[in-house]
Design a protein around this motif. Structure first.
Motif, PDB file in Angstrom:
ATOM      1  N   UNK A  33       0.827  -1.207   0.000  1.00 35.83           N
ATOM      2  CA  UNK A  33       0.000   0.000   0.000  1.00 35.83           C
ATOM      3  C   UNK A  33       0.864   1.261   0.000  1.00 35.83           C
ATOM      4  N   UNK A  34       1.928   1.252   0.798  1.00 37.70           N
ATOM      5  CA  UNK A  34       2.817   2.409   0.838  1.00 37.70           C
ATOM      6  C   UNK A  34       3.502   2.658  -0.492  1.00 37.70           C
ATOM      7  N   UNK A  35       3.899   1.570  -1.166  1.00 31.08           N
ATOM      8  CA  UNK A  35       4.546   1.706  -2.475  1.00 31.08           C
ATOM      9  C   UNK A  35       3.560   2.230  -3.512  1.00 31.08           C
ATOM     10  N   UNK A  36       2.330   1.727  -3.468  1.00 27.28           N
ATOM     11  CA  UNK A  36       1.311   2.203  -4.406  1.00 27.28           C
ATOM     12  C   UNK A  36       0.940   3.659  -4.153  1.00 27.28           C
ATOM     13  N   UNK A  37       1.012   4.097  -2.902  1.00 27.87           N
ATOM     14  CA  UNK A  37       0.736   5.499  -2.596  1.00 27.87           C
ATOM     15  C   UNK A  37       1.744   6.402  -3.297  1.00 27.87           C
ATOM     16  N   UNK A  38       2.978   5.918  -3.431  1.00 32.88           N
ATOM     17  CA  UNK A  38       4.019   6.695  -4.103  1.00 32.88           C
ATOM     18  C   UNK A  38       3.908   6.595  -5.623  1.00 32.88           C
ATOM     19  N   UNK A  39       3.682   5.378  -6.123  1.00 35.93           N
ATOM     20  CA  UNK A  39       3.710   5.151  -7.573  1.00 35.93           C
ATOM     21  C   UNK A  39       2.346   5.257  -8.242  1.00 35.93           C
ATOM     22  N   UNK A  40       1.283   5.115  -7.463  1.00 37.80           N
ATOM     23  CA  UNK A  40      -0.102   5.175  -7.939  1.00 37.80           C
ATOM     24  C   UNK A  40      -0.524   3.923  -8.704  1.00 37.80           C
ATOM     25  N   UNK A  41       0.304   3.447  -9.641  1.00 40.45           N
ATOM     26  CA  UNK A  41      -0.031   2.255 -10.426  1.00 40.45           C
ATOM     27  C   UNK A  41       1.198   1.361 -10.509  1.00 40.45           C
ATOM     28  N   UNK A  42       0.992   0.039 -10.347  1.00 37.60           N
ATOM     29  CA  UNK A  42       2.097  -0.911 -10.448  1.00 37.60           C
ATOM     30  C   UNK A  42       1.640  -2.145 -11.213  1.00 37.60           C
ATOM     31  N   UNK A  43       2.544  -2.693 -12.021  1.00 35.98           N
ATOM     32  CA  UNK A  43       2.241  -3.930 -12.727  1.00 35.98           C
ATOM     33  C   UNK A  43       2.345  -5.105 -11.759  1.00 35.98           C
ATOM     34  N   UNK A  44       1.770  -6.225 -12.154  1.00 33.35           N
ATOM     35  CA  UNK A  44       1.825  -7.412 -11.304  1.00 33.35           C
ATOM     36  C   UNK A  44       3.273  -7.832 -11.065  1.00 33.35           C
ATOM     37  N   UNK A  45       4.104  -7.702 -12.091  1.00 35.14           N
ATOM     38  CA  UNK A  45       5.512  -8.070 -11.952  1.00 35.14           C
ATOM     39  C   UNK A  45       6.237  -7.210 -10.936  1.00 35.14           C
ATOM     40  N   UNK A  46       5.963  -5.897 -10.963  1.00 38.33           N
ATOM     41  CA  UNK A  46       6.600  -4.989 -10.004  1.00 38.33           C
ATOM     42  C   UNK A  46       6.153  -5.297  -8.577  1.00 38.33           C
ATOM     43  N   UNK A  47       4.883  -5.642  -8.429  1.00 39.99           N
ATOM     44  CA  UNK A  47       4.368  -5.972  -7.099  1.00 39.99           C
ATOM     45  C   UNK A  47       5.030  -7.242  -6.576  1.00 39.99           C
ATOM     46  N   UNK A  48       5.161  -8.244  -7.432  1.00 41.96           N
ATOM     47  CA  UNK A  48       5.794  -9.501  -7.018  1.00 41.96           C
ATOM     48  C   UNK A  48       7.242  -9.281  -6.593  1.00 41.96           C
ATOM     49  N   UNK A  49       7.908  -8.325  -7.241  1.00 42.76           N
ATOM     50  CA  UNK A  49       9.311  -8.057  -6.920  1.00 42.76           C
ATOM     51  C   UNK A  49       9.496  -7.457  -5.527  1.00 42.76           C
ATOM     52  N   UNK A  50       8.404  -6.995  -4.920  1.00 40.42           N
ATOM     53  CA  UNK A  50       8.493  -6.436  -3.572  1.00 40.42           C
ATOM     54  C   UNK A  50       8.673  -7.525  -2.516  1.00 40.42           C
ATOM     55  N   UNK A  51       8.325  -8.751  -2.875  1.00 41.25           N
ATOM     56  CA  UNK A  51       8.303  -9.832  -1.890  1.00 41.25           C
ATOM     57  C   UNK A  51       9.249 -10.967  -2.273  1.00 41.25           C
ATOM     58  N   UNK A  52       9.685 -11.672  -1.246  1.00 39.62           N
ATOM     59  CA  UNK A  52      10.606 -12.790  -1.462  1.00 39.62           C
ATOM     60  C   UNK A  52       9.881 -14.070  -1.857  1.00 39.62           C
ATOM     61  N   UNK A  53       8.644 -14.205  -1.439  1.00 40.55           N
ATOM     62  CA  UNK A  53       7.905 -15.416  -1.788  1.00 40.55           C
ATOM     63  C   UNK A  53       6.506 -15.064  -2.275  1.00 40.55           C
TER      64      UNK A  53
END
Length: 207
Positions: free
Chosen positions: A155-175
């Motif tokens: 949520x914090x990352x989306x607040x900054x970027x507004x829109x994120x692709x599924x790939x970018x979201x997955x890259x935020x997490x290790x699993x």
């Protein structure tokens, strides 16, 4: 002891009148009035260059730290109040407001109003004391619901970027489990929404 020597002695009462206690930012209200007394850029304990802003309030001295995007937002807030690149905010009194910023939704206070005279502060504080509980509830900003650390990160990352692709979201997490948990939790709370564009999946803050 002569009368001249006794005049040099400073009592604890006199020290109390000129001393200023240091106040933790965690004790601040969502809005307060404070004067910037100093600003310094130095390396913090994590090795990052940071801006340390000293703010004198009615309760004491507050030191607030800004890094990277926080510095940028602080600068933009001052520009919106009429400060140019050559101006310094040191010595000016502002109304400060708490906002959630960054990936981990850290609390930061930003200047939202320039106060020209100290009398204006006293008037504002008097008016606030006369506000009824019903009026206070109307003016309160909606609080974010409790959420997991995984959800806070997204949520914090989306607040900054507004829109994120599924790939970018997955890259935020290790699993993959953490990714799915965060997405499902935020969608369930109505905070983000999923949409497709060009055959790809995206996420954005729900309006």
């Amino acid at each position: 002891m002569s009368s001249e020597e006794s005049k040099k002695v400073v009592s604890l009462k006199e020290l109390k009148e000129i001393g200023v206690p240091v106040v933790s930012v965690s004790t601040l209200d969502s809005e307060f009035y404070g004067t910037i007394t100093d600003m310094e850029v130095r390396v913090d304990k994590y090795g990052n260059r940071a801006l340390f802003v000293r703010i004198e309030t009615t309760n004491g001295l507050v030191v607030q730290k800004f890094t990277k995007t926080g510095i940028w937002e602080f600068m933009k807030a001052l520009e919106q109040l009429g400060f140019s690149e050559e101006d310094s905010p040191i010595g000016y009194t502002f109304k400060w407001r708490k906002m959630l910023r960054g990936r981990m939704l850290k609390e930061r206070w930003f200047p939202v109003e320039l106060v020209e005279e100290k009398e204006e502060i006293a008037e504002e504080e008097t008016e606030e004391e006369e506000v009824t509980p019903e009026e206070v509830r109307k003016e309160e900003q909606p609080q974010l619901p409790e959420m997991s650390d995984e959800a806070k990160l997204l949520y914090g990352t989306l607040m900054d970027r507004r829109v994120m692709s599924e790939g970018d979201v997955k890259n935020l997490y290790r699993d993959k489990k953490a990714y799915k948990k965060a997405v499902a939790e935020l969608i369930d709370k109505g905070l983000i929404e999923e949409f497709k564009k060009g055959g790809k999946k995206f996420f954005r803050i729900k309006q």
